[in-house]
Design a protein around this motif. Structure first.
Motif, PDB file in Angstrom:
ATOM      1  N   ALA A  98       0.801  -1.178  -0.181  1.00 22.42           N
ATOM      2  CA  ALA A  98      -0.678  -0.181  -0.100  1.00 22.42           C
ATOM      3  C   ALA A  98       0.517   1.518  -0.027  1.00 22.42           C
ATOM      4  O   ALA A  98       1.158   1.683  -0.712  1.00 22.42           O
ATOM      5  N   ARG A  99       2.031   0.961   1.062  1.00 23.62           N
ATOM      6  CA  ARG A  99       3.338   2.320   0.642  1.00 23.62           C
ATOM      7  C   ARG A  99       3.240   2.891  -0.693  1.00 23.62           C
ATOM      8  O   ARG A  99       3.742   3.192  -0.919  1.00 23.62           O
ATOM      9  N   PHE A 100       3.253   1.066  -1.387  1.00 18.07           N
ATOM     10  CA  PHE A 100       3.747   1.884  -2.757  1.00 18.07           C
ATOM     11  C   PHE A 100       3.098   2.465  -3.233  1.00 18.07           C
ATOM     12  O   PHE A 100       3.396   3.163  -4.742  1.00 18.07           O
ATOM     13  N   GLU A 101       1.599   1.359  -3.564  1.00 18.13           N
ATOM     14  CA  GLU A 101       0.585   1.966  -4.408  1.00 18.13           C
ATOM     15  C   GLU A 101       0.113   3.614  -4.297  1.00 18.13           C
ATOM     16  O   GLU A 101       0.108   4.557  -4.911  1.00 18.13           O
ATOM     17  N   GLY A 102       0.817   3.759  -3.242  1.00 15.73           N
ATOM     18  CA  GLY A 102       0.654   5.520  -2.179  1.00 15.73           C
ATOM     19  C   GLY A 102       1.280   6.658  -2.685  1.00 15.73           C
ATOM     20  O   GLY A 102       1.763   8.105  -2.365  1.00 15.73           O
ATOM     21  N   ARG A 103       3.267   5.594  -3.544  1.00 14.82           N
ATOM     22  CA  ARG A 103       4.036   6.185  -3.620  1.00 14.82           C
ATOM     23  C   ARG A 103       4.505   7.017  -2.114  1.00 14.82           C
ATOM     24  O   ARG A 103       5.268   8.343  -1.913  1.00 14.82           O
ATOM     25  N   ARG A 104       4.278   6.222  -0.971  1.00 14.50           N
ATOM     26  CA  ARG A 104       4.801   6.727   0.418  1.00 14.50           C
ATOM     27  C   ARG A 104       5.848   5.850   0.408  1.00 14.50           C
ATOM     28  O   ARG A 104       5.964   5.822   1.906  1.00 14.50           O
ATOM     29  N   PHE A 105       6.647   5.523   0.031  1.00 12.08           N
ATOM     30  CA  PHE A 105       7.870   4.596   0.592  1.00 12.08           C
ATOM     31  C   PHE A 105       8.804   5.265   0.714  1.00 12.08           C
ATOM     32  O   PHE A 105       9.284   5.914   0.238  1.00 12.08           O
ATOM     33  N   SER A 106      10.084   4.519   1.470  1.00 17.00           N
ATOM     34  CA  SER A 106      10.937   5.310   1.585  1.00 17.00           C
ATOM     35  C   SER A 106      12.462   4.257   1.059  1.00 17.00           C
ATOM     36  O   SER A 106      12.233   2.647   0.689  1.00 17.00           O
ATOM     37  N   ALA A 107      13.767   5.034   1.321  1.00 16.66           N
ATOM     38  CA  ALA A 107      15.013   3.943   0.224  1.00 16.66           C
ATOM     39  C   ALA A 107      14.991   2.747   0.770  1.00 16.66           C
ATOM     40  O   ALA A 107      15.182   2.031   0.301  1.00 16.66           O
ATOM     41  N   VAL A 108      14.815   2.852   2.343  1.00 14.59           N
ATOM     42  CA  VAL A 108      14.840   1.737   3.223  1.00 14.59           C
ATOM     43  C   VAL A 108      13.818   0.619   2.931  1.00 14.59           C
ATOM     44  O   VAL A 108      14.402  -0.335   2.619  1.00 14.59           O
ATOM     45  N   ASP A 109      12.541   0.885   2.316  1.00 11.02           N
ATOM     46  CA  ASP A 109      11.477  -0.035   1.822  1.00 11.02           C
ATOM     47  C   ASP A 109      12.345  -0.229  -0.038  1.00 11.02           C
ATOM     48  O   ASP A 109      11.809  -1.926   0.241  1.00 11.02           O
ATOM     49  N   VAL A 110      12.537   0.472  -0.254  1.00 11.62           N
ATOM     50  CA  VAL A 110      12.889  -0.106  -1.427  1.00 11.62           C
ATOM     51  C   VAL A 110      14.311  -1.062  -1.524  1.00 11.62           C
ATOM     52  O   VAL A 110      14.470  -2.517  -2.364  1.00 11.62           O
ATOM     53  N   MET A 111      15.286  -0.618  -0.709  1.00 14.32           N
ATOM     54  CA  MET A 111      15.797  -1.641  -0.353  1.00 14.32           C
ATOM     55  C   MET A 111      15.877  -2.732  -0.272  1.00 14.32           C
ATOM     56  O   MET A 111      16.258  -3.375  -0.640  1.00 14.32           O
ATOM     57  N   ALA A 112      15.033  -2.936   0.919  1.00 11.73           N
ATOM     58  CA  ALA A 112      15.208  -4.507   1.272  1.00 11.73           C
ATOM     59  C   ALA A 112      14.266  -4.906   0.275  1.00 11.73           C
ATOM     60  O   ALA A 112      14.044  -6.179   0.721  1.00 11.73           O
ATOM     61  N   VAL A 113      13.357  -4.211   0.079  1.00 13.25           N
ATOM     62  CA  VAL A 113      12.092  -5.217  -1.306  1.00 13.25           C
ATOM     63  C   VAL A 113      13.620  -5.920  -2.439  1.00 13.25           C
ATOM     64  O   VAL A 113      13.152  -6.705  -2.804  1.00 13.25           O
ATOM     65  N   VAL A 114      14.403  -4.861  -2.871  1.00 12.64           N
ATOM     66  CA  VAL A 114      15.264  -4.632  -3.879  1.00 12.64           C
ATOM     67  C   VAL A 114      15.995  -6.160  -3.735  1.00 12.64           C
ATOM     68  O   VAL A 114      16.226  -7.628  -4.395  1.00 12.64           O
ATOM     69  N   VAL A 115      16.838  -6.053  -2.421  1.00 16.02           N
ATOM     70  CA  VAL A 115      17.155  -7.467  -1.999  1.00 16.02           C
ATOM     71  C   VAL A 115      16.460  -8.495  -1.929  1.00 16.02           C
ATOM     72  O   VAL A 115      17.187  -9.729  -2.249  1.00 16.02           O
ATOM     73  N   ALA A 116      15.040  -8.318  -1.191  1.00 16.21           N
ATOM     74  CA  ALA A 116      14.475 -10.091  -0.793  1.00 16.21           C
ATOM     75  C   ALA A 116      14.566 -10.442  -2.487  1.00 16.21           C
ATOM     76  O   ALA A 116      14.741 -11.953  -2.782  1.00 16.21           O
TER      77      ALA A 116
END
Length: 105
Positions: free
Chosen positions: A44-62
């Motif tokens: 939901a954070r990504f859909e609402g464009r309310r994500f952080s750089a930490v979120d991006v890094m964690a998702v990409v690493v996973a």
């Protein structure tokens, strides 16, 4: 070549293309790292464009780990991601969207 039907997304690190996908194991790893109660909150954070750089890094690493990459967060921090932060955020959003998309039928 990636297969979007399997939830795969391509990301290029240091000039080398990698396959990323959020397997069940990768999702569990992601949930543990972010300490989130539900991954739908992250989506939901990504859909609402309310994500952080930490979120991006964690998702990409996973996603990379789900695709067979042996690296970790420190390796991704040191890597040159083709397209920079915008491309990384796009990859993270695609990974989440593909992981939670319901099959058509």
């Amino acid at each position: 070549m990636v297969n979007p039907m399997r939830g795969e997304v391509e990301i290029t690190l240091d000039g080398v293309a990698h396959r990323a996908r959020l397997t069940l194991g990768a999702l569990a790893e992601l949930e543990a790292e972010l300490g989130t109660g539900a991954l739908t909150e992250l989506a939901a954070r990504f859909e609402g464009r309310r994500f952080s750089a930490v979120d991006v890094m964690a998702v990409v690493v996973a996603g990379l780990r789900g695709g067979g990459w042996q690296g970790g967060r420190a390796d991704l921090l040191a890597a040159d991601i083709a397209g920079g932060p915008v491309a990384a955020a796009r990859v993270a959003a695609q990974l989440l969207a593909r992981a939670f998309a319901l099959p058509e039928g």
